[in-house]
Design an enzyme around this catalytic site. Structure first.
Site, PDB file in Angstrom:
ATOM      1  N   ARG A  31      20.078   0.334 -36.576  1.00 46.92           N
ATOM      2  CA  ARG A  31      19.356   0.082 -37.824  1.00 46.92           C
ATOM      3  C   ARG A  31      18.568   1.327 -38.209  1.00 46.92           C
ATOM      4  O   ARG A  31      17.651   1.751 -37.509  1.00 46.92           O
ATOM      5  CB  ARG A  31      18.417  -1.114 -37.640  1.00 46.92           C
ATOM      6  CG  ARG A  31      17.684  -1.532 -38.899  1.00 46.92           C
ATOM      7  CD  ARG A  31      16.927  -2.832 -38.644  1.00 46.92           C
ATOM      8  NE  ARG A  31      16.271  -3.292 -39.849  1.00 46.92           N
ATOM      9  CZ  ARG A  31      15.015  -2.998 -40.177  1.00 46.92           C
ATOM     10  NH1 ARG A  31      14.296  -2.202 -39.396  1.00 46.92           N
ATOM     11  NH2 ARG A  31      14.480  -3.481 -41.291  1.00 46.92           N
ATOM     12  N   HIS A  82      -1.751  14.241 -17.648  1.00 49.32           N
ATOM     13  CA  HIS A  82      -0.850  14.674 -16.577  1.00 49.32           C
ATOM     14  C   HIS A  82      -1.249  14.101 -15.217  1.00 49.32           C
ATOM     15  O   HIS A  82      -0.377  13.894 -14.361  1.00 49.32           O
ATOM     16  CB  HIS A  82      -0.781  16.198 -16.538  1.00 49.32           C
ATOM     17  CG  HIS A  82       0.126  16.767 -17.575  1.00 49.32           C
ATOM     18  ND1 HIS A  82       1.497  16.856 -17.402  1.00 49.32           N
ATOM     19  CD2 HIS A  82      -0.129  17.245 -18.819  1.00 49.32           C
ATOM     20  CE1 HIS A  82       2.044  17.389 -18.484  1.00 49.32           C
ATOM     21  NE2 HIS A  82       1.078  17.631 -19.359  1.00 49.32           N
ATOM     22  N   HIS A 135       1.013   7.513 -34.706  1.00 47.50           N
ATOM     23  CA  HIS A 135       0.475   8.569 -35.562  1.00 47.50           C
ATOM     24  C   HIS A 135      -0.951   8.197 -35.975  1.00 47.50           C
ATOM     25  O   HIS A 135      -1.145   7.372 -36.870  1.00 47.50           O
ATOM     26  CB  HIS A 135       1.346   8.758 -36.804  1.00 47.50           C
ATOM     27  CG  HIS A 135       2.711   9.313 -36.521  1.00 47.50           C
ATOM     28  ND1 HIS A 135       2.913  10.617 -36.127  1.00 47.50           N
ATOM     29  CD2 HIS A 135       3.944   8.732 -36.592  1.00 47.50           C
ATOM     30  CE1 HIS A 135       4.202  10.830 -35.965  1.00 47.50           C
ATOM     31  NE2 HIS A 135       4.854   9.705 -36.228  1.00 47.50           N
ATOM     32  N   ASN A 161       9.038   6.116 -24.269  1.00 49.20           N
ATOM     33  CA  ASN A 161      10.322   5.428 -24.341  1.00 49.20           C
ATOM     34  C   ASN A 161      10.763   5.073 -22.928  1.00 49.20           C
ATOM     35  O   ASN A 161      10.631   5.889 -22.018  1.00 49.20           O
ATOM     36  CB  ASN A 161      11.370   6.339 -25.010  1.00 49.20           C
ATOM     37  CG  ASN A 161      12.771   5.765 -24.926  1.00 49.20           C
ATOM     38  OD1 ASN A 161      13.549   6.128 -24.044  1.00 49.20           O
ATOM     39  ND2 ASN A 161      13.095   4.883 -25.838  1.00 49.20           N
ATOM     40  N   SER A 215      10.832   1.863 -27.521  1.00 45.83           N
ATOM     41  CA  SER A 215      10.474   3.198 -27.974  1.00 45.83           C
ATOM     42  C   SER A 215       9.282   3.091 -28.912  1.00 45.83           C
ATOM     43  O   SER A 215       9.244   2.193 -29.761  1.00 45.83           O
ATOM     44  CB  SER A 215      11.651   3.860 -28.695  1.00 45.83           C
ATOM     45  OG  SER A 215      11.307   5.148 -29.144  1.00 45.83           O
ATOM     46  N   HIS A 268      14.216  26.903 -32.232  1.00 45.13           N
ATOM     47  CA  HIS A 268      14.092  27.733 -33.427  1.00 45.13           C
ATOM     48  C   HIS A 268      12.642  28.101 -33.729  1.00 45.13           C
ATOM     49  O   HIS A 268      12.386  28.960 -34.573  1.00 45.13           O
ATOM     50  CB  HIS A 268      14.731  27.021 -34.634  1.00 45.13           C
ATOM     51  CG  HIS A 268      14.104  25.704 -34.978  1.00 45.13           C
ATOM     52  ND1 HIS A 268      14.302  24.568 -34.221  1.00 45.13           N
ATOM     53  CD2 HIS A 268      13.284  25.341 -35.988  1.00 45.13           C
ATOM     54  CE1 HIS A 268      13.637  23.563 -34.767  1.00 45.13           C
ATOM     55  NE2 HIS A 268      13.008  24.012 -35.839  1.00 45.13           N
ATOM     56  N   HIS A 299       4.356   9.735 -28.020  1.00 49.82           N
ATOM     57  CA  HIS A 299       5.667   9.084 -27.994  1.00 49.82           C
ATOM     58  C   HIS A 299       5.925   8.597 -26.576  1.00 49.82           C
ATOM     59  O   HIS A 299       5.543   9.252 -25.602  1.00 49.82           O
ATOM     60  CB  HIS A 299       6.762  10.075 -28.402  1.00 49.82           C
ATOM     61  CG  HIS A 299       8.130   9.703 -27.900  1.00 49.82           C
ATOM     62  ND1 HIS A 299       8.664  10.235 -26.737  1.00 49.82           N
ATOM     63  CD2 HIS A 299       9.064   8.860 -28.394  1.00 49.82           C
ATOM     64  CE1 HIS A 299       9.869   9.730 -26.547  1.00 49.82           C
ATOM     65  NE2 HIS A 299      10.133   8.890 -27.527  1.00 49.82           N
ATOM     66  N   GLY A 301      25.589   3.059 -34.897  1.00 51.65           N
ATOM     67  CA  GLY A 301      25.454   2.083 -35.976  1.00 51.65           C
ATOM     68  C   GLY A 301      24.188   1.264 -35.885  1.00 51.65           C
ATOM     69  O   GLY A 301      24.148   0.124 -36.352  1.00 51.65           O
TER      70      GLY A 301
END
Length: 300
Positions: free
Chosen positions: A261, A146, A97, A109, A93, A176, A107, A259
């Site tokens: 990191r 694209h 920036h 992944n 991943s 939102h 981004h 769990g």
């Protein structure tokens, strides 16, 4: 670990190396520092972060392979029959920036997941994709992005690009705010149709195609002049990135619930960001123009 998981892990480790080398060459001013870590419940990873570069304010490229005997809720929401089962998850991943507001944030992944539970047939699937988040969009760049996505999907069927483009538009959507996070790209999950080899080949093409989609945009925009106004707008819009990753992102939820990191999971957040109450760009400004790009459209 199954032979399929071994194959996926080998590719993903090599992909992290390849992407980090390419980003270092593109930046030309900084190198990645590696932070290797282990997870008490099983597995570990290599977090690599480049900071203060000539092009990138911060670039993070993570590899992880985690395992456990209790699937987290985010992994069983759509597969309740696997609740309580064991799992292996491995992936790469990255979030980049840039310093220059005219170079988009991006981004990508790619990941492999395998789960088993006594009395239930074992399952596996691939997921991944890449998306682009410009602050001052340029049509040439978005069409290139694209086009690369379309071309890498084409060998797998005419319906693949439009389906995964739509999934990306819908996934990276801030309900939102009533806007997409950026101008989209590809997103897919739970991919096992057509067998392991076909799904693995597609995932390799997505992981390797990311650099072809992104680096030409960096080369075109890295030297575009900017001032305090553009920088402040970039920091404000980075706030949308924070909102999405902390409210909606399934990878963030899975990592925290399993769990993982914490520092590596939250590496995707921008190094600097600002929030401004009831901000409205000046009508007709370059900043106001962005809103027209935050609705899904056909870029080909």
């Amino acid at each position: 670990m199954s032979e399929q998981a071994n194959q996926a892990e080998t590719f993903l480790r090599e992909l992290q190396d390849r992407i980090c080398s390419a980003i270092e060459r593109a930046d030309g001013g900084a190198r990645f520092a590696e932070d290797a870590w282990t997870r008490e419940a099983g597995g570990g990873g290599r977090t690599r972060v480049l900071r203060g570069g000539a092009v990138f304010e911060q670039a993070g490229v993570n590899f992880s392979r985690v395992s456990g005997h209790q699937l987290p809720p985010s992994a069983t929401a759509h597969r309740p029959e696997l609740a309580g089962g064991s799992f292996i998850a491995t992936g790469v991943s990255l979030v980049l920036h840039p310093n220059n507001p005219h170079v988009p944030t991006t981004h990508a992944n790619v990941r492999y997941f395998e789960a088993s539970k006594e009395g239930v047939e074992p399952v596996w699937w691939f997921g991944g994709g890449f998306d682009l988040t410009p602050f001052y969009p340029v049509d040439e760049d978005v069409r290139h992005w694209h086009t690369v996505a379309h071309e890498l999907c084409a060998p797998y069927g005419a319906d693949v690009y439009p389906r995964y483009k739509q999934w990306c538009d819908e996934y990276f959507y801030l309900k939102h705010r009533d806007e997409t996070r950026g101008v989209g790209g590809l997103f897919y999950d739970d991919l096992n149709e057509g067998g392991f080899e076909r799904c693995f080949a597609f995932t390799r093409d997505v992981g390797q195609g990311f650099l072809d989609a992104y680096l030409p945009i960096v080369a075109r925009r890295r030297d575009t002049p900017y001032g305090e106004r553009e920088r402040e707008f970039q920091l404000y819009r980075r706030g949308r990135y924070v909102e999405f990753n902390l409210v909606y992102d399934r990878g963030t939820l899975f990592g925290l619930q399993s769990g993982g990191r914490t520092e590596s999971i939250l590496m995707s957040l921008p190094p600097r960001v600002r929030f401004e109450y009831a901000y409205q760009p000046e009508p007709g400004s370059a900043e106001a123009r962005l809103a027209g790009y935050l609705k899904p459209r056909d870029w080909l």
